[in-house]
Write a protein that holds these residues in place. Structure first.
Motif, PDB file in Angstrom:
ATOM      1  N   ILE A 239       0.832  -1.203   0.000  1.00 15.78           N
ATOM      2  CA  ILE A 239       0.000   0.000   0.000  1.00 15.78           C
ATOM      3  C   ILE A 239       0.865   1.251   0.000  1.00 15.78           C
ATOM      4  O   ILE A 239       0.585   2.238  -0.680  1.00 15.78           O
ATOM      5  CB  ILE A 239      -0.924   0.019   1.246  1.00 15.78           C
ATOM      6  N   HIS A 240       1.925   1.195   0.802  1.00 11.15           N
ATOM      7  CA  HIS A 240       2.789   2.380   0.955  1.00 11.15           C
ATOM      8  C   HIS A 240       4.207   1.922   1.241  1.00 11.15           C
ATOM      9  O   HIS A 240       4.420   0.944   1.974  1.00 11.15           O
ATOM     10  CB  HIS A 240       2.276   3.250   2.109  1.00 11.15           C
ATOM     11  N   ALA A 241       5.176   2.599   0.650  1.00 15.69           N
ATOM     12  CA  ALA A 241       6.587   2.261   0.899  1.00 15.69           C
ATOM     13  C   ALA A 241       7.431   3.527   0.916  1.00 15.69           C
ATOM     14  O   ALA A 241       7.296   4.388   0.050  1.00 15.69           O
ATOM     15  CB  ALA A 241       7.102   1.307  -0.174  1.00 15.69           C
ATOM     16  N   GLN A 242       8.277   3.636   1.921  1.00 13.91           N
ATOM     17  CA  GLN A 242       9.232   4.752   2.014  1.00 13.91           C
ATOM     18  C   GLN A 242      10.633   4.152   2.108  1.00 13.91           C
ATOM     19  O   GLN A 242      10.957   3.462   3.069  1.00 13.91           O
ATOM     20  CB  GLN A 242       8.936   5.617   3.245  1.00 13.91           C
ATOM     21  N   LYS A 243      11.418   4.392   1.088  1.00 17.05           N
ATOM     22  CA  LYS A 243      12.764   3.808   0.992  1.00 17.05           C
ATOM     23  C   LYS A 243      13.691   4.352   2.081  1.00 17.05           C
ATOM     24  O   LYS A 243      13.540   5.468   2.555  1.00 17.05           O
ATOM     25  CB  LYS A 243      13.373   4.105  -0.377  1.00 17.05           C
ATOM     26  N   GLY A 244      14.681   3.522   2.449  1.00 18.68           N
ATOM     27  CA  GLY A 244      15.701   3.933   3.406  1.00 18.68           C
ATOM     28  C   GLY A 244      16.768   4.772   2.737  1.00 18.68           C
ATOM     29  O   GLY A 244      16.748   4.961   1.507  1.00 18.68           O
ATOM     30  N   GLY A 245      17.720   5.253   3.529  1.00  9.96           N
ATOM     31  CA  GLY A 245      18.766   6.121   2.990  1.00  9.96           C
ATOM     32  C   GLY A 245      19.661   5.432   1.981  1.00  9.96           C
ATOM     33  O   GLY A 245      19.887   5.930   0.877  1.00  9.96           O
ATOM     34  N   ILE A 246      20.203   4.245   2.330  1.00 10.04           N
ATOM     35  CA  ILE A 246      21.106   3.506   1.451  1.00 10.04           C
ATOM     36  C   ILE A 246      20.375   2.324   0.828  1.00 10.04           C
ATOM     37  O   ILE A 246      20.396   2.119  -0.383  1.00 10.04           O
ATOM     38  CB  ILE A 246      22.347   2.997   2.229  1.00 10.04           C
ATOM     39  N   LYS A 247      19.706   1.548   1.653  1.00 11.79           N
ATOM     40  CA  LYS A 247      19.000   0.353   1.209  1.00 11.79           C
ATOM     41  C   LYS A 247      17.859   0.080   2.167  1.00 11.79           C
ATOM     42  O   LYS A 247      17.814   0.625   3.270  1.00 11.79           O
ATOM     43  CB  LYS A 247      19.970  -0.841   1.187  1.00 11.79           C
ATOM     44  N   GLY A 248      16.921  -0.768   1.741  1.00  9.42           N
ATOM     45  CA  GLY A 248      15.833  -1.150   2.628  1.00  9.42           C
ATOM     46  C   GLY A 248      14.717  -0.121   2.677  1.00  9.42           C
ATOM     47  O   GLY A 248      14.574   0.713   1.785  1.00  9.42           O
ATOM     48  N   TYR A 249      13.935  -0.170   3.761  1.00  9.58           N
ATOM     49  CA  TYR A 249      12.766   0.702   3.898  1.00  9.58           C
ATOM     50  C   TYR A 249      12.709   1.337   5.284  1.00  9.58           C
ATOM     51  O   TYR A 249      12.974   0.679   6.280  1.00  9.58           O
ATOM     52  CB  TYR A 249      11.474  -0.101   3.712  1.00  9.58           C
TER      53      TYR A 249
ATOM     54  N   ILE B  28       3.898  -0.634   4.219  1.00 12.13           N
ATOM     55  CA  ILE B  28       2.574  -1.075   4.663  1.00 12.13           C
ATOM     56  C   ILE B  28       2.023  -2.066   3.636  1.00 12.13           C
ATOM     57  O   ILE B  28       2.043  -1.797   2.434  1.00 12.13           O
ATOM     58  CB  ILE B  28       1.601   0.116   4.839  1.00 12.13           C
ATOM     59  N   LEU B  29       1.531  -3.195   4.153  1.00 14.71           N
ATOM     60  CA  LEU B  29       1.025  -4.270   3.293  1.00 14.71           C
ATOM     61  C   LEU B  29      -0.439  -4.566   3.584  1.00 14.71           C
ATOM     62  O   LEU B  29      -0.890  -4.442   4.722  1.00 14.71           O
ATOM     63  CB  LEU B  29       1.827  -5.560   3.516  1.00 14.71           C
ATOM     64  N   ASP B  30      -1.141  -4.989   2.549  1.00 19.74           N
ATOM     65  CA  ASP B  30      -2.524  -5.453   2.662  1.00 19.74           C
ATOM     66  C   ASP B  30      -2.501  -6.952   2.368  1.00 19.74           C
ATOM     67  O   ASP B  30      -2.111  -7.366   1.274  1.00 19.74           O
ATOM     68  CB  ASP B  30      -3.379  -4.703   1.623  1.00 19.74           C
ATOM     69  N   ILE B  31      -2.882  -7.806   3.362  1.00 16.83           N
ATOM     70  CA  ILE B  31      -2.794  -9.261   3.190  1.00 16.83           C
ATOM     71  C   ILE B  31      -4.178  -9.888   3.288  1.00 16.83           C
ATOM     72  O   ILE B  31      -4.938  -9.604   4.217  1.00 16.83           O
ATOM     73  CB  ILE B  31      -1.858  -9.897   4.252  1.00 16.83           C
ATOM     74  N   ASN B  32      -4.484 -10.750   2.308  1.00 18.11           N
ATOM     75  CA  ASN B  32      -5.766 -11.444   2.265  1.00 18.11           C
ATOM     76  C   ASN B  32      -5.550 -12.939   2.078  1.00 18.11           C
ATOM     77  O   ASN B  32      -4.613 -13.355   1.410  1.00 18.11           O
ATOM     78  CB  ASN B  32      -6.619 -10.929   1.093  1.00 18.11           C
ATOM     79  N   GLY B  33      -6.441 -13.740   2.674  1.00 19.17           N
ATOM     80  CA  GLY B  33      -6.355 -15.190   2.522  1.00 19.17           C
ATOM     81  C   GLY B  33      -7.598 -15.861   3.044  1.00 19.17           C
ATOM     82  O   GLY B  33      -8.385 -15.266   3.790  1.00 19.17           O
ATOM     83  N   GLU B  34      -7.804 -17.113   2.655  1.00 22.48           N
ATOM     84  CA  GLU B  34      -8.996 -17.854   3.074  1.00 22.48           C
ATOM     85  C   GLU B  34      -8.904 -18.274   4.537  1.00 22.48           C
ATOM     86  O   GLU B  34      -9.880 -18.274   5.257  1.00 22.48           O
ATOM     87  CB  GLU B  34      -9.184 -19.090   2.184  1.00 22.48           C
ATOM     88  N   LYS B  35      -7.706 -18.672   4.973  1.00 20.63           N
ATOM     89  CA  LYS B  35      -7.530 -19.097   6.362  1.00 20.63           C
ATOM     90  C   LYS B  35      -7.335 -17.882   7.262  1.00 20.63           C
ATOM     91  O   LYS B  35      -7.150 -16.773   6.776  1.00 20.63           O
ATOM     92  CB  LYS B  35      -6.338 -20.048   6.470  1.00 20.63           C
ATOM     93  N   GLY B  36      -7.343 -18.105   8.596  1.00 20.05           N
ATOM     94  CA  GLY B  36      -7.255 -17.006   9.559  1.00 20.05           C
ATOM     95  C   GLY B  36      -5.962 -16.219   9.483  1.00 20.05           C
ATOM     96  O   GLY B  36      -4.984 -16.555  10.158  1.00 20.05           O
ATOM     97  N   VAL B  37      -5.954 -15.172   8.670  1.00 21.18           N
ATOM     98  CA  VAL B  37      -4.744 -14.362   8.491  1.00 21.18           C
ATOM     99  C   VAL B  37      -4.396 -13.631   9.791  1.00 21.18           C
ATOM    100  O   VAL B  37      -3.293 -13.749  10.312  1.00 21.18           O
ATOM    101  CB  VAL B  37      -4.906 -13.360   7.319  1.00 21.18           C
ATOM    102  N   TYR B  38      -5.369 -12.906  10.333  1.00 23.61           N
ATOM    103  CA  TYR B  38      -5.111 -12.163  11.575  1.00 23.61           C
ATOM    104  C   TYR B  38      -4.845 -13.116  12.743  1.00 23.61           C
ATOM    105  O   TYR B  38      -4.011 -12.840  13.603  1.00 23.61           O
ATOM    106  CB  TYR B  38      -6.290 -11.242  11.905  1.00 23.61           C
TER     107      TYR B  38
END
Length: 359
Positions: free
Chosen positions: A158-168, A172-182
């Motif tokens: 959903i949203h990503a803010q990069k780090g200074g050299i590498k990484g983040y 923010i992620l949106d996750i969906n699935g049939e089984k109990g995700v939460y």
């Protein structure tokens, strides 16, 4: 898993087994086929647990004898034999503990709550450690996405803010699935600490960095009613993916919920309208989670919950690279296969957390 805690659970299972042993031969139970089948199934599982319990107690007694020899015997050869025997006993105890846990978990597993069946919003943020923390956010992101794949779940950034050299700095992620995700991911909320030698470290010193993980259940608009007059909307040029278009238009959205002062950003879509919709979804989840955490804090005063306290500032896990170890501090459990854990094999730890939460 603490030995005392496991012994208590095994002792309770033995008492339950003895009670069922008496009940299952009663005429009124035998005549009720439905009840009889349920008790018989439980009897078979508990019989296995009791067998392991007796075996476990014998191995603990053997360990006590070996420790006595190591502490009191002056004979070098006897001490060497005792040391070898101790390693065998500890290995055997570990195997019994794992088998016992699997049986206990299957027999005591509680049904999922409504929240447990929900899809989730997962937020990862770098904490102390500068660039190394940003890199660790990316490592944990990879760990989770591999776990999602194993679980058959789908995810979107959903949203990503990069780090200074590498990484983040943040993702923010949106996750969906049939089984109990939460139901599985809720135990991941908190501070995740990493101890390792950064690639940028020339002296070979181990550094400690930390990131925070927040897992929020997704909720519908009818569950959390947001008054649009309570929201301040800002737009800005995206720094995320999407090519040249996102840098020329103010497609990124920042929403501030004035009553709660919660702020959400979304910039992964080219359309401002789509970013607004996603930001509203995250905002709704955060408001819902805030209310839930208030309730959990009240509950935790009465019930000393090991996991779901609702406090995201608690250090829950350490990933120690020099010792190839990942430790969950809430249940004092260590897994000595960090590489496998970072490749998404985290279900064993999650199952243990579920077990302790339901005990």
């Amino acid at each position: 898993m603490k030995k005392n805690s496991l012994l208590q659970k095994l002792e309770i299972s033995k008492k339950e087994f003895l009670e069922i042993s008496k009940s299952i031969i009663q005429p009124n139970i035998i005549s009720d086929q439905k009840k009889y089948k349920i008790l018989l199934k439980k009897y078979v599982t508990l019989e296995k647990i009791v067998f392991l319990y007796e075996k476990y107690k014998k191995r603990l007694a053997s360990l006590k004898e070996v420790d006595f020899i190591l502490e009191n015997d002056s004979d070098v050869e006897m001490k060497e034999l005792a040391t070898t025997e101790k390693y065998k006993i500890l290995e055997n105890l570990s195997s019994i503990e794992k088998e016992s846990y699997n049986l206990l978990f299957s027999s005591k597993k509680e049904s999922e709550t409504e929240d447990d069946r929900r899809a989730v919003i997962v937020e990862l943020r770098s904490g102390t450690g500068g660039d190394e923390a940003c890199i660790f956010v990316e490592d944990i992101l990879r760990m989770y996405t591999m776990y999602f794949k194993k679980s058959g779940w789908k995810y979107k950034i959903i949203h990503a803010q990069k780090g200074g050299i590498k990484g983040y700095k943040e993702i923010i992620l949106d996750i969906n699935g049939e089984k109990g995700v939460y139901g599985n991911l809720k135990f991941e909320s908190g501070v995740h600490r990493v101890q390792r030698i950064p690639k940028t470290e020339s002296q070979g010193r181990v550094h400690t960095s930390a990131i925070t993980v927040a897992v929020l259940p997704k909720v519908k608009d009818i569950e959390v009613n947001i008054n649009l007059s309570d929201i301040k909307k800002d737009t800005f040029r995206s720094s995320g993916s999407g090519g040249q278009h996102v840098n020329k238009t103010e497609s990124a959205v920042r929403l501030t919920h004035i009553p709660s002062k919660i702020t959400v950003e979304c910039q992964e879509e080219r359309s401002q309208h789509k970013n607004f919709e996603k930001a509203i979804s995250v905002l709704r989840s955060r408001i819902y989670q805030n209310e839930k955490e208030k309730r959990l804090r009240k509950i935790s005063i009465k019930r000393k919950s090991l996991v779901s306290t609702g406090d995201r500032s608690i250090k829950i896990r350490t990933y120690n690279y020099p010792t190839n170890r990942v430790t969950d501090h809430r249940i004092h459990k260590s897994i000595y296969n960090l590489a496998g854990f970072m490749n998404g094999n985290i279900q064993e730890m999650i199952n243990l957390l579920k077990f302790f939460e339901n005990k």
